[in-house]
Write an enzyme that holds these catalytic residues in place. Structure first.
Site, PDB file in Angstrom:
ATOM      1  N   LYS A 197      37.705  25.085  34.024  1.00 45.70           N
ATOM      2  CA  LYS A 197      38.247  24.255  35.102  1.00 45.70           C
ATOM      3  C   LYS A 197      38.073  24.954  36.435  1.00 45.70           C
ATOM      4  O   LYS A 197      38.762  25.921  36.753  1.00 45.70           O
ATOM      5  CB  LYS A 197      39.731  23.936  34.908  1.00 45.70           C
ATOM      6  CG  LYS A 197      40.116  22.790  35.851  1.00 45.70           C
ATOM      7  CD  LYS A 197      41.569  22.681  36.184  1.00 45.70           C
ATOM      8  CE  LYS A 197      42.021  23.502  37.350  1.00 45.70           C
ATOM      9  NZ  LYS A 197      41.396  23.169  38.644  1.00 45.70           N
ATOM     10  N   GLU A 228      44.029  37.454  36.437  1.00 43.01           N
ATOM     11  CA  GLU A 228      43.525  38.205  37.601  1.00 43.01           C
ATOM     12  C   GLU A 228      44.138  37.519  38.810  1.00 43.01           C
ATOM     13  O   GLU A 228      43.707  36.429  39.178  1.00 43.01           O
ATOM     14  CB  GLU A 228      41.994  38.095  37.682  1.00 43.01           C
ATOM     15  CG  GLU A 228      41.242  38.710  36.546  1.00 43.01           C
ATOM     16  CD  GLU A 228      41.109  40.211  36.670  1.00 43.01           C
ATOM     17  OE1 GLU A 228      41.682  40.806  37.610  1.00 43.01           O
ATOM     18  OE2 GLU A 228      40.427  40.792  35.820  1.00 43.01           O
ATOM     19  N   CYS A 265      40.406  38.532  46.840  1.00 40.01           N
ATOM     20  CA  CYS A 265      41.643  39.016  46.205  1.00 40.01           C
ATOM     21  C   CYS A 265      41.894  40.489  46.520  1.00 40.01           C
ATOM     22  O   CYS A 265      43.030  40.908  46.699  1.00 40.01           O
ATOM     23  CB  CYS A 265      41.567  38.821  44.711  1.00 40.01           C
ATOM     24  SG  CYS A 265      40.051  39.470  44.016  1.00 40.01           S
ATOM     25  N   GLU A 308      50.373  37.881  50.500  1.00 43.39           N
ATOM     26  CA  GLU A 308      48.918  37.727  50.500  1.00 43.39           C
ATOM     27  C   GLU A 308      48.547  36.577  51.433  1.00 43.39           C
ATOM     28  O   GLU A 308      48.882  35.427  51.173  1.00 43.39           O
ATOM     29  CB  GLU A 308      48.417  37.436  49.079  1.00 43.39           C
ATOM     30  CG  GLU A 308      46.905  37.447  49.006  1.00 43.39           C
ATOM     31  CD  GLU A 308      46.374  37.081  47.636  1.00 43.39           C
ATOM     32  OE1 GLU A 308      46.902  36.144  47.011  1.00 43.39           O
ATOM     33  OE2 GLU A 308      45.416  37.738  47.185  1.00 43.39           O
TER      34      GLU A 308
HETATM   35  P1  NAD Z   1      45.466  29.071  42.814  1.00 45.97           P
HETATM   36  O1  NAD Z   1      46.339  29.897  41.980  1.00 45.97           O
HETATM   37  O2  NAD Z   1      46.072  28.078  43.722  1.00 45.97           O
HETATM   38  O3  NAD Z   1      44.431  28.254  41.917  1.00 45.97           O
HETATM   39  C1  NAD Z   1      43.663  28.876  40.934  1.00 45.97           C
HETATM   40  C2  NAD Z   1      43.357  27.872  39.849  1.00 45.97           C
HETATM   41  O4  NAD Z   1      44.578  27.464  39.246  1.00 45.97           O
HETATM   42  C3  NAD Z   1      42.692  26.597  40.358  1.00 45.97           C
HETATM   43  O5  NAD Z   1      41.715  26.177  39.444  1.00 45.97           O
HETATM   44  C4  NAD Z   1      43.841  25.623  40.435  1.00 45.97           C
HETATM   45  O6  NAD Z   1      43.446  24.272  40.302  1.00 45.97           O
HETATM   46  C5  NAD Z   1      44.692  26.054  39.263  1.00 45.97           C
HETATM   47  N1  NAD Z   1      46.102  25.662  39.430  1.00 45.97           N
HETATM   48  C6  NAD Z   1      46.776  25.499  40.598  1.00 45.97           C
HETATM   49  N2  NAD Z   1      48.036  25.100  40.347  1.00 45.97           N
HETATM   50  C7  NAD Z   1      48.156  24.989  39.003  1.00 45.97           C
HETATM   51  C8  NAD Z   1      49.211  24.594  38.130  1.00 45.97           C
HETATM   52  N3  NAD Z   1      50.410  24.204  38.600  1.00 45.97           N
HETATM   53  N4  NAD Z   1      48.994  24.628  36.794  1.00 45.97           N
HETATM   54  C9  NAD Z   1      47.784  25.001  36.301  1.00 45.97           C
HETATM   55  N5  NAD Z   1      46.744  25.335  37.088  1.00 45.97           N
HETATM   56  C10 NAD Z   1      46.924  25.351  38.418  1.00 45.97           C
HETATM   57  O7  NAD Z   1      44.531  30.102  43.576  1.00 45.97           O
HETATM   58  P2  NAD Z   1      43.425  29.786  44.664  1.00 45.97           P
HETATM   59  O8  NAD Z   1      44.136  29.395  45.911  1.00 45.97           O
HETATM   60  O9  NAD Z   1      42.383  28.871  44.101  1.00 45.97           O
HETATM   61  O10 NAD Z   1      42.729  31.210  44.820  1.00 45.97           O
HETATM   62  C11 NAD Z   1      43.266  32.198  45.583  1.00 45.97           C
HETATM   63  C12 NAD Z   1      44.009  33.190  44.746  1.00 45.97           C
HETATM   64  O11 NAD Z   1      43.159  33.726  43.737  1.00 45.97           O
HETATM   65  C13 NAD Z   1      44.483  34.372  45.550  1.00 45.97           C
HETATM   66  O12 NAD Z   1      45.797  34.678  45.207  1.00 45.97           O
HETATM   67  C14 NAD Z   1      43.552  35.499  45.103  1.00 45.97           C
HETATM   68  O13 NAD Z   1      44.063  36.773  45.251  1.00 45.97           O
HETATM   69  C15 NAD Z   1      43.293  35.145  43.697  1.00 45.97           C
HETATM   70  N6  NAD Z   1      42.057  35.791  43.204  1.00 45.97           N
HETATM   71  C16 NAD Z   1      42.183  36.871  42.364  1.00 45.97           C
HETATM   72  C17 NAD Z   1      41.045  37.531  41.905  1.00 45.97           C
HETATM   73  C18 NAD Z   1      41.153  38.718  40.974  1.00 45.97           C
HETATM   74  O14 NAD Z   1      40.162  39.060  40.354  1.00 45.97           O
HETATM   75  N7  NAD Z   1      42.301  39.339  40.854  1.00 45.97           N
HETATM   76  C19 NAD Z   1      39.789  37.094  42.304  1.00 45.97           C
HETATM   77  C20 NAD Z   1      39.699  35.992  43.168  1.00 45.97           C
HETATM   78  C21 NAD Z   1      40.858  35.351  43.602  1.00 45.97           C
END
Ligand code: NAD
Length: 500
Positions: free
Chosen positions: A191, A267, A302, A401
């Protein structure tokens, strides 16, 4: 990947055929509900495509297909060398379509085309190649039991793995999951984030074209609250591998507890401290690294070095160099090959970041660079590189963040204080330290609570080395052979030996 500076990428976009449906059981399908959502180009604010908005019913279908393929054994029990060949063929097709994938990534997410071409796409392909190459070089174990038994310790695929990924490196984050999960023999339901689904949708089609069994990789674009939640709660998904925010990562732990206790690896977010000790012998290089460390990918990284911790005695000199470097990283048209920074992924993300800049000013931090939206005439969402000085560790801009081009500078007087500030966060993804003293380098990196520590560099690494966090940055590792562990279970087969 070669970047063609003269290529007219805007014209290439006009010729792109964007695929925007879900990919289930080897073909493109609309969402069962018929619903779609708009996919917007953050560089222009224009709608690129209407993407299938998958929900529970679509997730159910994708899982059913993935399970059927897993049980059939056409992938899960395939000779490892054959699995390798098919994954290599897939990587090779991705290479043939590198420009298309890079363009999709840039118009979907806003990053500069030169980054998509030289970083995202090649690193994604390399991940698939590396994991494919690993498949037929992994050996299992025999336990030291004594003559009365033979105890085999084998790694087995989990079954159906769901990958839920974010929008900042859409293709690369997907490949960090797909590579090891598929290499291990699992079927996958992917997804992508609703902000950036296009490359994921496209590579699933390429997998089938490369000869991977139909249904081994399925893609369900959709919102988190619908498709994501349906995945989290699904009773027949064996594991969720997630990259995204800490807040949503915690939801996946909850979903697993409420459903089938599926394995969850996370992650999540970060607030990386970038420490410059007073004995750093190359402030120019460190300043360049600090600028890139926060402003690369518009700060939507991230492990972005969002907290600069610098010794008080060199702070003014260092900030001067850093500001000069950063001013050269102004965002520009993502399709211009000369652009070094692009657009924020959505209007909402831009507002969120601008709001943090306001909070920083209200908290009493001193704005030294940037702070504003720019290029409004483009219709896109651009923010200047922004640097705050005189930040204290307790301020919100030092703790939360921001996920945008905003740097908080905090000064320190002693190494001890630097380590304490560095660790004063709920996150523990990465950290960096600049020093010419080997003892300081080793002692400091040992005490930094982070999954990755860089010494005299920033954001370096390769597929050979694990990536992931401590504390609320998550658990489980992407990249390297260690990544395969989270997509397999250990099985003990104890065989009684009745002769000696
Ligand atoms: P997000 O958590 O909003 O979304 C990530 C994924 O989760 C998306 O596919 C989203 O549709 C899904 N999601 C959102 N709400 C959900 C719910 N209620 N139930 C199930 N799934 C849900 O994150 P984002 O805004 O897409 O990305 C940014 C974040 O990702 C930042 O916090 C960043 O630090 C993190 N990130 C971490 C790494 C790592 O390797 N540690 C790498 C890249 C990004």
């Amino acid at each position: 990947m070669t970047i063609q500076p003269t290529k007219d990428w805007a014209q290439a976009v006009a010729k792109l055929k964007v695929k925007s449906q879900a990919f289930i059981d080897g073909r493109y399908v609309a969402a069962a509900s018929g619903k779609t959502f708009d996919c917007v180009n953050p560089g222009t604010g224009q709608v690129i495509a209407s993407v299938a908005a998958c929900e529970q019913e679509d997730v159910d279908r994708a899982v059913e297909v993935a399970r059927r393929v897993f049980e059939a054994g056409t992938w899960s029990r395939l000779d490892p060398a054959d699995r390798k060949r098919k994954m290599l063929a897939w990587a090779s097709l991705m290479r043939d379509h590198a420009e298309e994938l890079a363009l999709l990534e840039t118009i979907d997410m806003g990053k500069p085309i030169s980054d998509s071409l030289s970083i995202d796409v090649p690193a994604s392909i390399n991940t698939i190649v590396w994991m494919a190459e690993a498949i037929d070089k992994l050996y299992d174990e025999i336990a030291p039991t004594g003559p009365g038994a033979l105890s085999l310790i084998t790694r087995e695929p989990l079954g159906v793995v769901a990958a839920v990924v974010p929008w900042n490196f859409p293709l690369l984050m997907a490949c960090w999951k797909l590579g090891p999960a598929l290499a291990a023999g699992n079927s996958v339901v992917l997804k992508p984030a609703e902000q950036s689904p296009l490359t994921a949708i496209r590579i699933a089609e390429l997998a089938v074209e490369a000869g991977m069994p139909v249904g081994v990789l399925n893609v369900v674009p959709g919102y988190g609250e619908t498709a994501g939640k349906a995945i989290g709660l699904h009773p027949d998904i064996d594991a969720v591998t997630f990259t995204g925010s800490t807040e949503v990562g915690k939801l996946f732990l909850k979903y697993a507890g409420q459903s089938n206790m599926k394995r969850v690896s996370l992650e999540c977010g970060g607030k990386t401290p970038h420490i410059v000790m007073k004995d750093c012998d190359d402030l120019d290089t460190a300043a360049r690294a600090a600028a890139w460390g926060i402003f690369f990918n518009q700060g939507e990284v991230c492990n972005a070095g969002s907290r600069l911790l610098v010794d008080e005695s060199i702070k003014d000199e260092f900030l001067e160099k850093l500001i000069a470097e950063s001013a050269a990283l102004m965002p520009n048209d993502p399709l211009d090959p000369g652009s070094r920074a692009g657009a924020m992924v959505t209007k909402q993300q831009m507002s969120r970041v601008l709001n943090y800049i306001k909070i920083g000013q209200e908290e009493g931090a001193e704005l030294r660079l940037g702070g504003k939206q720019v290029r409004q005439n483009s219709g896109g969402y651009f923010i200047e590189p922004t640097i705050f000085d005189n930040v204290s560790s307790k301020m919100r801009i030092a703790q939360e963040e921001i996920f945008g081009p905003v740097l908080s500078t905090i000064s320190f007087k002693t190494e001890e204080e630097a380590i304490a500030i560095a660790n004063d966060t709920i996150y523990g993804l990465a950290a960096a330290v600049w020093t010419q003293n080997i003892d300081t380098a080793i002692a400091t990196s040992r005490r930094l609570r982070a999954g990755v520590v860089w010494v005299n560099c920033f954001d370096e690494g390769s597929i050979t080395s694990p990536f992931g966090g401590f504390k609320q940055s998550g658990f489980g590792r992407d990249k390297s052979i260690h990544a395969i562990a989270k997509y397999t279970d250990l099985k003990t087969t104890w065989i009684k030996v009745r002769k000696s």
